[in-house]
Design a protein around this motif. Sequence first.
Motif, PDB file in Angstrom:
ATOM      1  N   CYS A  33       0.845  -1.202   0.000  1.00 46.60           N
ATOM      2  CA  CYS A  33       0.000   0.000   0.000  1.00 46.60           C
ATOM      3  C   CYS A  33       0.879   1.250   0.000  1.00 46.60           C
ATOM      4  CB  CYS A  33      -0.942  -0.009   1.201  1.00 46.60           C
ATOM      5  SG  CYS A  33      -0.134   0.294   2.788  1.00 46.60           S
ATOM      6  N   VAL A  34       0.248   2.407  -0.162  1.00 44.91           N
ATOM      7  CA  VAL A  34       1.001   3.655  -0.271  1.00 44.91           C
ATOM      8  C   VAL A  34       1.804   3.942   0.991  1.00 44.91           C
ATOM      9  CG1 VAL A  34      -0.960   5.059   0.533  1.00 44.91           C
ATOM     10  CG2 VAL A  34       0.828   6.110  -0.887  1.00 44.91           C
ATOM     11  N   TYR A  35       1.288   3.559   2.170  1.00 50.95           N
ATOM     12  CA  TYR A  35       2.021   3.827   3.413  1.00 50.95           C
ATOM     13  C   TYR A  35       3.232   2.911   3.556  1.00 50.95           C
ATOM     14  CZ  TYR A  35      -2.034   6.647   4.536  1.00 50.95           C
ATOM     15  OH  TYR A  35      -3.010   7.597   4.498  1.00 50.95           O
ATOM     16  N   CYS A  36       3.080   1.665   3.196  1.00 50.94           N
ATOM     17  CA  CYS A  36       4.216   0.740   3.273  1.00 50.94           C
ATOM     18  C   CYS A  36       5.340   1.151   2.331  1.00 50.94           C
ATOM     19  CB  CYS A  36       3.750  -0.684   2.954  1.00 50.94           C
ATOM     20  SG  CYS A  36       2.822  -1.485   4.287  1.00 50.94           S
ATOM     21  N   VAL A  37       4.990   1.513   1.105  1.00 46.69           N
ATOM     22  CA  VAL A  37       6.039   1.805   0.123  1.00 46.69           C
ATOM     23  C   VAL A  37       6.656   3.181   0.324  1.00 46.69           C
ATOM     24  CG1 VAL A  37       5.018   0.256  -1.582  1.00 46.69           C
ATOM     25  CG2 VAL A  37       4.429   2.686  -1.638  1.00 46.69           C
ATOM     26  N   THR A  38       6.031   4.023   1.170  1.00 50.87           N
ATOM     27  CA  THR A  38       6.623   5.331   1.464  1.00 50.87           C
ATOM     28  C   THR A  38       7.244   5.375   2.851  1.00 50.87           C
ATOM     29  OG1 THR A  38       4.427   6.164   2.130  1.00 50.87           O
ATOM     30  CG2 THR A  38       5.151   6.619  -0.133  1.00 50.87           C
ATOM     31  N   GLY A  39       7.455   4.216   3.467  1.00 52.13           N
ATOM     32  CA  GLY A  39       8.209   4.147   4.710  1.00 52.13           C
ATOM     33  C   GLY A  39       7.425   4.387   5.976  1.00 52.13           C
ATOM     34  N   ARG A  40       6.077   4.281   5.928  1.00 54.22           N
ATOM     35  CA  ARG A  40       5.264   4.453   7.139  1.00 54.22           C
ATOM     36  C   ARG A  40       4.369   3.222   7.321  1.00 54.22           C
ATOM     37  NH1 ARG A  40       2.741  10.335   7.580  1.00 54.22           N
ATOM     38  NH2 ARG A  40       2.884   9.796   9.794  1.00 54.22           N
ATOM     39  N   CYS A  92      -0.228   0.996   7.547  1.00 55.10           N
ATOM     40  CA  CYS A  92      -0.603   0.096   6.454  1.00 55.10           C
ATOM     41  C   CYS A  92      -2.126   0.003   6.318  1.00 55.10           C
ATOM     42  CB  CYS A  92      -0.017  -1.290   6.704  1.00 55.10           C
ATOM     43  SG  CYS A  92      -0.546  -2.556   5.516  1.00 55.10           S
TER      44      CYS A  92
END
Length: 376
Positions: free
Chosen positions: A102-109, A113
């Motif tokens: 997801c966008v949060y996982c791939v942006t380091g947060r 998730c």
Amino acid sequence: MKTRAAVLYEMGKPRPYEETCPLSVEEVELEGPGPGEVLVEITAAGLCHSDLSAIDGSRPRPTPMILGHEAAGIVREVGPGVHDLRPGDHVVFSFVPMCGRCVYCVTGRPVLCENGNRANAAGTLLSGARRFRNASGQPLHHHLGVSAFSQFTIAAQESLIRIDPEIPPERAALFGCAVITGVGAVVNTARVEPGMSVAVFGLGGVGLSVVMGARLAGAYPIIAVDILPAKLDLARRMGATHVLNAREVDPVEAVRDLTGGGVHYAFESVGSEQVLVQAYQATRRGGVTITIGLPHPERMFSVPAVSIVLEERTIKGSYMGSAVPRRDLPRFLALYQAGMLPVDLLFSRSIQLEEINAGFDALARGEVVRQVVRFA
């Protein structure tokens, strides 16, 4: 397979829990691991205020549910598609299963998730499955993808981090919530620098871990605030330079007096909107107030809106210490093994699963920091 577990069927039962028994200790049925899932034998599971919040109803969860989210265990079986874990591995659980896509996982947060938090809210594993049933065949929900108050559990591989088997289970378990949340709030969320002043409001397992993290970061002074003398004494042993009993002094005035106007970083770890306001008031101009506790979803708090601009103030939330568990758990464990994080001081006592209701009574009364259910 059969496993013994503590099942929450109804939230909001009155205390004492030793008499009302909100957690029913019973034998339940556990399916084997599906694709991407792992069968884990729980060796130690901590009793945390997040579990207590589900029991008393202040954090609503789907029921019936097997609680427990702070745990260590041993891998006993892996399902198809699991490549990084094998039977015999010792693991600590992450209470947010992180999908990695997801966008949060791939942006380091990854603690944010989308898929992991959606599954946690629904009481399922990351796949959407539920693997427990009671003796009547009723499906049982999973707690935060862990359900550690069961001798055996099924977890998504994304919920597990391999650890050194030499670390005692009752200590390793505490890294899955208290330590990663508290220390992580200091080093990840706040990024406290040496010489910066810190105040910690609330000294449960998470708050005391904030104290540990502040000491590790080189903060000064480190001011610990609570209403229980035993916890204030423990905070001193863990690195606090000053302690304040909020029943005896006004903690806001005392913090501001000690620091000449307030601390650079104030941490609230009670889960109270009133205490959050106190933490904000004890933060200096240009400072940061970090909230870690989980109040009831309907609770609101109010601060002077203009102060955020005129004083360049920041209010930040910190969930699970803003952690990347596969990065942070190994390094926090290494710091513990090197004697730089006094995690042993968090441990209060071991209990048996049959004592779990009385254990939550003790936690609610503030008599203990971390009790650990031992299965092996």
